[in-house]
Design an enzyme around this catalytic site. Structure first.
Site, mmCIF file in Angstrom:
data_model
loop_
_atom_site.group_PDB
_atom_site.id
_atom_site.type_symbol
_atom_site.label_atom_id
_atom_site.label_comp_id
_atom_site.label_asym_id
_atom_site.label_seq_id
_atom_site.Cartn_x
_atom_site.Cartn_y
_atom_site.Cartn_z
ATOM 1 N N SER A 1 0.837 -1.180 -0.001
ATOM 2 C CA SER A 1 0.140 0.137 0.091
ATOM 3 C C SER A 1 0.862 1.257 0.178
ATOM 4 C CB SER A 1 -0.963 -0.015 1.320
ATOM 5 O OG SER A 1 -0.385 0.054 2.513
ATOM 6 N N HIS B 1 -5.700 -3.807 -2.527
ATOM 7 C CA HIS B 1 -5.580 -2.751 -3.761
ATOM 8 C C HIS B 1 -5.284 -3.290 -5.016
ATOM 9 C CE1 HIS B 1 -4.739 0.402 -0.632
ATOM 10 N NE2 HIS B 1 -4.004 -0.454 -0.058
ATOM 11 N N LYS C 1 -12.471 -0.431 -1.569
ATOM 12 C CA LYS C 1 -11.636 0.359 -2.570
ATOM 13 C C LYS C 1 -12.201 0.218 -3.990
ATOM 14 C CE LYS C 1 -7.743 -0.301 0.599
ATOM 15 N NZ LYS C 1 -8.666 -0.977 1.698
#
Length: 388
Positions: free
Chosen positions: A177, A205, A239
């Site tokens: 990250s 992510h 996300k």
């Protein structure tokens, strides 16, 4: 006598390490409103631009009408809605695993998985740049906590070979990250199979962004390891998916073990079913709208090209996380604040999140950003860079 919290806070502020919240008054998007002012935002995890998608809003409304708002109980009492169940089945199929299990957050998922699967007689092997939730989970598990240098598979193999632990668990971010780099999933899986270890991959992510149809880091290039019984896969849904929550996908016996033993799953109220209903729509958009990932790649390429001559260098990353290495904390804060004054939001990341002397701006790109948005950012950065 109580500790002097005020003095500690003053010291943190003098070191440029104090953090402040900003109150957002608009939906999440590439342009947001804070305290009545409009900003161009490069600080969001909304990588595909789905957080304010009209189809998701419509699905939330449908879910609320059908399921109400609150779940009313934990999953193991009577809070496990049909919406949760359908989403779990859809996520398992999408990620290529036999079973999946919903958690309220990625933090809770990592805590639940690690503490349920290993304990005092076991060993955890962790990349040194893992997310804080993985590190906290390792400490809570009471297993032996063994760290290895970032992406150093030779060091990892040596530590695995030297270990006589009852159970071995390797834990790693799939996309790191603060660095934006990608773990070598195929090689990690091969090592775990060789040394009879489990591999927990945190793909917070990567899910929705990487791999075929946005299916995540397990589907990048030749990383065909999704069916390995060694892999336990975690991804977040707040996300790229644009909503909220997280899930874990694995073999059926692993998921059943989590249902029976993961305390962060058992002892909490289930998430609102309407969110799971909306996430079914999000999955369809992720799978079908390839143009979003293509736009994201174009934005990454433009940013890299526009900053080629900058004295500040982007760290190597092919993901939406583009860290611009500044160096000292006070300088990173200066640049971030100067951008803020120009109506551009880019957070400064400082120790202890990153090592001393490696403070950076963490530029987060989205498919929703337009070429002129990228140009506005890079022109501002070039103006703010020190010139000899």
């Amino acid at each position: 006598m109580f500790p002097d919290w005020a003095e500690q806070l003053r010291a943190r502020e003098q070191q440029g390490l104090r953090r402040f919240r900003q109150v957002v008054e608009s939906p999440q998007a590439s342009h947001i409103t804070i305290n009545g002012h409009d900003y161009l935002a490069f600080s969001s995890n909304d990588y595909l631009g789905l957080a304010n998608h009209p189809d998701l809003i419509k699905s939330v409304e449908e879910g609320a009408r059908h399921y109400g708002v609150g779940a009313g109980a934990s999953h193991l009492i009577h809070g496990h809605s049909a919406a949760h169940h359908i989403l779990e089945e859809s996520l398992a199929q999408f990620a290529g695993f036999p079973k999946a299990l919903l958690f309220s957050t990625g933090y809770m998922a990592n805590i639940g998985v690690v503490t349920a699967l290993v304990g005092r007689e076991d060993a955890i092997f962790a990349d040194k740049l893992n997310h804080a939730s993985l590190n906290d989970a390792a400490l809570l598990s009471r297993a032996k906590f063994i760290r290895f240098p970032h992406l150093d598979l030779t060091a990892l193999e040596q530590r695995l070979a030297d270990s006589n632990a009852r159970r071995k668990l390797v834990i790693s971010d799939a996309v790191f990250s603060m660095e934006g780099d990608i773990a070598p999933v195929k090689q990690l899986t091969a090592l775990c199979e060789k040394y009879h270890a489990l591999l927990l991959l945190d793909d917070a992510h990567g899910f929705g962004v990487l791999g075929r149809q946005g299916r995540g880091s397990l589907f990048v290039a030749d990383s065909d390891v999704v069916h390995s019984p060694s892999v336990v896969y975690m991804a977040t849904l707040g996300k790229a998916a644009g909503v909220f929550g997280a899930f874990v996908a694995a073999q059926a016996d692993v998921i059943e073990t989590l249902i029976q033993s993961a305390r962060s799953y058992i002892y909490t109220t289930a998430t609102p079913p309407l969110l799971s209903h909306a996430l079914l729509t999000s999955l369809k958009l992720i799978e079908q709208e390839e143009w979003r990932r293509e736009a994201l790649l174009q934005n990454i390429a433009q940013l890299k090209n526009d900053l080629l001559s900058s004295c500040w260098k982007l760290l190597p990353s092919s993901t939406p996380i583009q860290p611009l290495l500044i160096g000292e904390s006070h300088e990173a804060v200066r640049v971030s604040q100067a951008l803020h004054e120009r109506g551009i939001l880019v957070p400064a990341i400082r120790p202890p999140t990153v090592p001393q002397g490696k403070a950076r701006l963490r530029i987060s790109l989205s498919a929703a950003h337009q070429p002129n948005d990228i140009l506005r950012l890079t022109q501002a950065l070039n103006e703010l860079a020190p010139h000899s």
